[in-house]
Design a protein around this motif. Sequence first.
Motif, PDB file in Angstrom:
ATOM      1  N   GLY A  13      31.335 -55.123   6.943  1.00 50.77           N
ATOM      2  CA  GLY A  13      32.419 -54.655   6.083  1.00 50.77           C
ATOM      3  C   GLY A  13      32.861 -53.252   6.475  1.00 50.77           C
ATOM      4  O   GLY A  13      32.048 -52.411   6.849  1.00 50.77           O
ATOM      5  N   VAL A  14      34.154 -53.000   6.384  1.00 51.89           N
ATOM      6  CA  VAL A  14      34.694 -51.715   6.832  1.00 51.89           C
ATOM      7  C   VAL A  14      34.868 -50.718   5.690  1.00 51.89           C
ATOM      8  O   VAL A  14      35.300 -49.600   5.915  1.00 51.89           O
ATOM      9  N   TYR A  15      34.550 -51.104   4.462  1.00 54.59           N
ATOM     10  CA  TYR A  15      34.796 -50.240   3.312  1.00 54.59           C
ATOM     11  C   TYR A  15      33.557 -49.449   2.892  1.00 54.59           C
ATOM     12  O   TYR A  15      33.310 -49.244   1.715  1.00 54.59           O
ATOM     13  N   THR A  16      32.767 -48.987   3.848  1.00 58.48           N
ATOM     14  CA  THR A  16      31.574 -48.217   3.518  1.00 58.48           C
ATOM     15  C   THR A  16      31.949 -46.846   2.958  1.00 58.48           C
ATOM     16  O   THR A  16      33.010 -46.307   3.257  1.00 58.48           O
ATOM     17  N   TYR A  17      31.065 -46.330   2.109  1.00 56.16           N
ATOM     18  CA  TYR A  17      31.274 -44.998   1.550  1.00 56.16           C
ATOM     19  C   TYR A  17      29.929 -44.298   1.432  1.00 56.16           C
ATOM     20  O   TYR A  17      28.882 -44.931   1.487  1.00 56.16           O
ATOM     21  N   GLU A  18      29.981 -42.971   1.296  1.00 57.06           N
ATOM     22  CA  GLU A  18      28.771 -42.170   1.195  1.00 57.06           C
ATOM     23  C   GLU A  18      28.376 -42.001  -0.265  1.00 57.06           C
ATOM     24  O   GLU A  18      29.220 -41.790  -1.133  1.00 57.06           O
ATOM     25  N   MET A  19      27.058 -42.094  -0.516  1.00 56.70           N
ATOM     26  CA  MET A  19      26.514 -41.816  -1.837  1.00 56.70           C
ATOM     27  C   MET A  19      25.249 -41.000  -1.611  1.00 56.70           C
ATOM     28  O   MET A  19      24.183 -41.547  -1.337  1.00 56.70           O
ATOM     29  N   GLY A  20      25.401 -39.699  -1.662  1.00 54.89           N
ATOM     30  CA  GLY A  20      24.289 -38.811  -1.342  1.00 54.89           C
ATOM     31  C   GLY A  20      23.981 -38.889   0.141  1.00 54.89           C
ATOM     32  O   GLY A  20      24.856 -38.730   0.983  1.00 54.89           O
ATOM     33  N   ALA A  21      22.708 -39.187   0.474  1.00 57.78           N
ATOM     34  CA  ALA A  21      22.298 -39.289   1.873  1.00 57.78           C
ATOM     35  C   ALA A  21      22.460 -40.707   2.417  1.00 57.78           C
ATOM     36  O   ALA A  21      22.207 -40.957   3.579  1.00 57.78           O
ATOM     37  N   LEU A  22      22.873 -41.639   1.560  1.00 52.05           N
ATOM     38  CA  LEU A  22      22.992 -43.038   1.967  1.00 52.05           C
ATOM     39  C   LEU A  22      24.436 -43.437   2.210  1.00 52.05           C
ATOM     40  O   LEU A  22      25.363 -42.848   1.659  1.00 52.05           O
ATOM     41  N   LEU A  23      24.617 -44.467   3.020  1.00 51.08           N
ATOM     42  CA  LEU A  23      25.902 -45.135   3.154  1.00 51.08           C
ATOM     43  C   LEU A  23      25.785 -46.451   2.391  1.00 51.08           C
ATOM     44  O   LEU A  23      24.750 -47.103   2.427  1.00 51.08           O
ATOM     45  N   VAL A  24      26.850 -46.838   1.702  1.00 52.22           N
ATOM     46  CA  VAL A  24      26.824 -48.019   0.846  1.00 52.22           C
ATOM     47  C   VAL A  24      27.987 -48.928   1.202  1.00 52.22           C
ATOM     48  O   VAL A  24      29.100 -48.466   1.441  1.00 52.22           O
ATOM     49  N   CYS A  25      27.733 -50.237   1.206  1.00 51.12           N
ATOM     50  CA  CYS A  25      28.781 -51.234   1.414  1.00 51.12           C
ATOM     51  C   CYS A  25      29.114 -51.859   0.062  1.00 51.12           C
ATOM     52  O   CYS A  25      28.255 -52.490  -0.551  1.00 51.12           O
ATOM     53  N   HIS A  30      24.704 -53.475   0.424  1.00 48.06           N
ATOM     54  CA  HIS A  30      23.676 -52.947   1.324  1.00 48.06           C
ATOM     55  C   HIS A  30      23.746 -51.428   1.374  1.00 48.06           C
ATOM     56  O   HIS A  30      24.823 -50.853   1.394  1.00 48.06           O
ATOM     57  N   GLU A  31      22.562 -50.779   1.374  1.00 50.54           N
ATOM     58  CA  GLU A  31      22.472 -49.320   1.482  1.00 50.54           C
ATOM     59  C   GLU A  31      21.637 -48.967   2.699  1.00 50.54           C
ATOM     60  O   GLU A  31      20.644 -49.620   2.991  1.00 50.54           O
ATOM     61  N   TRP A  32      22.029 -47.934   3.436  1.00 49.03           N
ATOM     62  CA  TRP A  32      21.277 -47.487   4.601  1.00 49.03           C
ATOM     63  C   TRP A  32      21.541 -46.019   4.830  1.00 49.03           C
ATOM     64  O   TRP A  32      22.499 -45.456   4.320  1.00 49.03           O
ATOM     65  N   GLN A  33      20.672 -45.379   5.632  1.00 48.80           N
ATOM     66  CA  GLN A  33      20.826 -43.967   5.942  1.00 48.80           C
ATOM     67  C   GLN A  33      21.793 -43.795   7.094  1.00 48.80           C
ATOM     68  O   GLN A  33      21.796 -44.579   8.041  1.00 48.80           O
ATOM     69  N   ALA A  34      22.587 -42.747   7.025  1.00 39.69           N
ATOM     70  CA  ALA A  34      23.590 -42.493   8.060  1.00 39.69           C
ATOM     71  C   ALA A  34      22.934 -42.165   9.395  1.00 39.69           C
ATOM     72  O   ALA A  34      23.431 -42.555  10.433  1.00 39.69           O
TER      73      ALA A  34
END
Length: 118
Positions: A13-25, A30-34
């Motif tokens: 998915g191309v609509y990822t955004y940042e939430m603190g230190a994580l990237l979220v889809c 799904h959440e993962w570290q940048a």
Amino acid sequence: MNENLPPCPECSGVYTYEMGALLVCPECGHEWQAGAEAAAEAEGGAEVIRDAVGNVLADGDTVTVVKTLKVKGSPSGIKAGTKVRNIRLVDGVDGHDIDCKVDGFGPMQLKSSVVKKV
């Protein structure tokens, strides 16, 4: 939705955004570290094992079980929140890629999808 952010590694998915230190889809949750991708590239393309959140795991890490697990032959399973110290990454059977010793249960193998790095 920043164009500089990478697509989701799970669903692309191309609509990822940042939430603190994580990237979220927002599409699959799904959440993962940048910085996880940079760490994977630094290892030279070797197989990288990630936890339930997307953090890269290494031998000797301490992890926490994120959901209650049933254990064959035991009346009670491994409860969510149980800390497991000094893990060892292995090429296990059926997706079990962590070799460890859980207090009260002894040696066993866990899937990386049910643990979170501390």
